[in-house]
Design a protein around this motif. Structure first.
Motif, PDB file in Angstrom:
ATOM      1  N   ARG A   5       0.827  -1.205   0.000  1.00  0.00           N
ATOM      2  CA  ARG A   5       0.000   0.000   0.000  1.00  0.00           C
ATOM      3  C   ARG A   5       0.860   1.253   0.000  1.00  0.00           C
ATOM      4  O   ARG A   5       0.571   2.218  -0.714  1.00  0.00           O
ATOM      5  N   LEU A   6       1.919   1.236   0.793  1.00  0.00           N
ATOM      6  CA  LEU A   6       2.822   2.379   0.828  1.00  0.00           C
ATOM      7  C   LEU A   6       3.497   2.579  -0.519  1.00  0.00           C
ATOM      8  O   LEU A   6       3.615   3.712  -1.007  1.00  0.00           O
ATOM      9  N   ALA A   7       3.930   1.470  -1.127  1.00  0.00           N
ATOM     10  CA  ALA A   7       4.569   1.551  -2.440  1.00  0.00           C
ATOM     11  C   ALA A   7       3.598   2.102  -3.479  1.00  0.00           C
ATOM     12  O   ALA A   7       3.984   2.889  -4.353  1.00  0.00           O
ATOM     13  N   ARG A   8       2.348   1.680  -3.378  1.00  0.00           N
ATOM     14  CA  ARG A   8       1.318   2.150  -4.316  1.00  0.00           C
ATOM     15  C   ARG A   8       1.095   3.646  -4.161  1.00  0.00           C
ATOM     16  O   ARG A   8       0.985   4.374  -5.154  1.00  0.00           O
ATOM     17  N   LEU A  11       4.055   5.444  -5.603  1.00  0.00           N
ATOM     18  CA  LEU A  11       4.047   5.329  -7.061  1.00  0.00           C
ATOM     19  C   LEU A  11       3.060   6.302  -7.684  1.00  0.00           C
ATOM     20  O   LEU A  11       3.357   6.951  -8.701  1.00  0.00           O
ATOM     21  N   ILE A  12       1.872   6.418  -7.090  1.00  0.00           N
ATOM     22  CA  ILE A  12       0.851   7.323  -7.630  1.00  0.00           C
ATOM     23  C   ILE A  12       1.331   8.770  -7.600  1.00  0.00           C
ATOM     24  O   ILE A  12       1.221   9.501  -8.590  1.00  0.00           O
ATOM     25  N   LEU A  18       5.741  13.393 -12.066  1.00  0.00           N
ATOM     26  CA  LEU A  18       6.438  13.275 -13.352  1.00  0.00           C
ATOM     27  C   LEU A  18       5.562  13.747 -14.513  1.00  0.00           C
ATOM     28  O   LEU A  18       6.046  14.407 -15.440  1.00  0.00           O
ATOM     29  N   ALA A  19       4.275  13.407 -14.459  1.00  0.00           N
ATOM     30  CA  ALA A  19       3.360  13.783 -15.532  1.00  0.00           C
ATOM     31  C   ALA A  19       3.291  15.298 -15.695  1.00  0.00           C
ATOM     32  O   ALA A  19       3.178  15.816 -16.815  1.00  0.00           O
ATOM     33  N   ILE A  20       3.368  16.012 -14.579  1.00  0.00           N
ATOM     34  CA  ILE A  20       3.303  17.470 -14.627  1.00  0.00           C
ATOM     35  C   ILE A  20       4.699  18.090 -14.707  1.00  0.00           C
ATOM     36  O   ILE A  20       4.926  19.059 -15.439  1.00  0.00           O
ATOM     37  N   GLY A  21       5.636  17.519 -13.974  1.00  0.00           N
ATOM     38  CA  GLY A  21       6.964  18.103 -13.888  1.00  0.00           C
ATOM     39  C   GLY A  21       7.808  17.953 -15.143  1.00  0.00           C
ATOM     40  O   GLY A  21       8.561  18.876 -15.504  1.00  0.00           O
ATOM     41  N   TYR A  64      -9.058   9.467  -6.590  1.00  0.00           N
ATOM     42  CA  TYR A  64      -7.973   8.579  -7.004  1.00  0.00           C
ATOM     43  C   TYR A  64      -6.650   8.873  -6.311  1.00  0.00           C
ATOM     44  O   TYR A  64      -5.718   8.075  -6.408  1.00  0.00           O
ATOM     45  N   LEU A  65      -6.551  10.026  -5.651  1.00  0.00           N
ATOM     46  CA  LEU A  65      -5.285  10.402  -5.030  1.00  0.00           C
ATOM     47  C   LEU A  65      -5.258   9.981  -3.563  1.00  0.00           C
ATOM     48  O   LEU A  65      -6.159  10.346  -2.790  1.00  0.00           O
ATOM     49  N   PRO A  66      -4.241   9.239  -3.140  1.00  0.00           N
ATOM     50  CA  PRO A  66      -4.132   8.824  -1.737  1.00  0.00           C
ATOM     51  C   PRO A  66      -4.085  10.021  -0.799  1.00  0.00           C
ATOM     52  O   PRO A  66      -3.443  11.032  -1.089  1.00  0.00           O
ATOM     53  N   GLY A  67      -4.787   9.911   0.314  1.00  0.00           N
ATOM     54  CA  GLY A  67      -4.812  10.996   1.280  1.00  0.00           C
ATOM     55  C   GLY A  67      -5.912  12.005   1.041  1.00  0.00           C
ATOM     56  O   GLY A  67      -6.080  12.948   1.815  1.00  0.00           O
ATOM     57  N   PHE A  68      -6.675  11.811  -0.049  1.00  0.00           N
ATOM     58  CA  PHE A  68      -7.764  12.724  -0.360  1.00  0.00           C
ATOM     59  C   PHE A  68      -9.060  11.939  -0.580  1.00  0.00           C
ATOM     60  O   PHE A  68      -9.473  11.706  -1.716  1.00  0.00           O
TER      61      PHE A  68
END
Length: 212
Positions: A5-8, A11-12, A18-21, A64-68
Motif C-alpha cells: 500500500r505504501l509503495a502504491r 508510485l501514484i 512526473l506527468a506534470i513536472g 484517485y489520489l491517496p490521502g484525499f
C-alpha cells in the motif's frame, strides 16, 4: 500488505509529479526561451501549470489520489480550481501586456492562429465555472443541478485546453506535451464514468435509471 500500500501511494504521487513536472522541465530547457522576454515566459509557464492542474482536478474529484477521500478531495478540488483560475489570469494578462493586438484578435475570435479560439473558449468556460461556484449557495443550486451545469463546462474546458495546447508549436516538448494532454483526457473521462455523470443527467431529464 502495508508495504504494498505504501509503495502504491508513493508510485501514484511520483507518477503525478512526473506527468506534470517533465513537461515543465522540458519547456524550461527549450532553446526558444532565449528569444522570449521574462513576462512572456511567465505567461507561457502559467499556461503549462494550468494544464497540469487540469490533470489534478479529475483525480481529486474521482477520489484517485491517496490521502484525499471524498470530502478532502472536494475541498481540494475547490481550491485547485481557484489556483487554476489564477494561472489562466496570469497567462492571459502576460500575453496581453506583451502583445495587445494579438490578444484582442484572440478574444474577438478573429485571430488567424488555429489554436486561439479553443483557448479562449476554454478560458470563458473556466471563468463561468468559477463564477457559478462562487455564487452556488446564493443561487441555491442543488448538487444535481450543479453537476448538470458543471460537467458540460468541464468537457469544454478540457477539450478546448487540450486542442489549444496541441496546436501550439512553442516551448513545450512534443512527446511530453502529448502525454500530459492524453492523461488529462483519460483522467477526465474516467472520473465522469466512475461518478456516473451521464446516469445523473438522464435522471434530471426524468428518465428511469432503475435496472430493467
Amino acid at each position: 500488505m502495508k508495504g504494498w500500500r505504501l509503495a502504491r501511494v508513493i508510485l501514484i504521487w511520483v507518477a503525478l509529479a512526473l506527468a506534470i513536472g517533465v513537461p515543465i522541465a522540458a519547456a524550461a530547457a527549450s532553446e526558444q526561451l532565449a528569444w522570449r522576454g521574462p513576462l512572456y515566459i511567465l505567461a507561457g509557464f502559467a499556461g503549462i501549470v494550468a494544464l497540469g492542474l487540469m490533470l489534478v482536478q479529475p483525480l481529486l474529484i474521482g477520489g484517485y489520489l491517496p490521502g484525499f477521500p471524498a470530502y478532502r478531495g472536494r475541498r481540494a478540488h475547490h481550491w485547485i480550481g481557484g489556483t487554476l483560475v489564477a494561472a489562466i489570469v496570469i497567462h492571459v494578462a502576460g500575453l496581453w501586456i506583451t502583445s495587445p493586438p494579438d490578444m484582442i484578435d484572440a478574444l474577438t475570435f478573429s485571430s488567424p492562429t488555429p489554436f486561439s479560439p479553443f483557448g479562449v473558449t476554454a478560458m470563458w468556460a473556466i471563468f463561468a465555472v468559477a463564477l457559478l461556484a462562487a455564487l452556488r449557495r446564493r443561487l441555491g443550486l442543488r448538487p444535481r443541478t450543479w453537476r448538470f451545469i458543471h460537467m458540460p463546462l468541464a468537457i469544454v474546458i478540457v477539450a478546448g485546453s487540450v486542442i489549444h495546447c496541441l496546436l501550439i508549436e512553442g516551448t513545450m516538448e512534443t512527446i511530453s506535451k502529448a502525454a500530459l494532454c492524453a492523461l488529462v483526457l483519460a483522467a477526465t473521462v474516467k472520473a465522469m464514468i466512475d461518478l456516473q455523470v451521464w446516469r445523473k443527467r438522464r435522471t434530471l431529464r426524468g428518465e428511469s435509471t432503475a435496472p430493467q
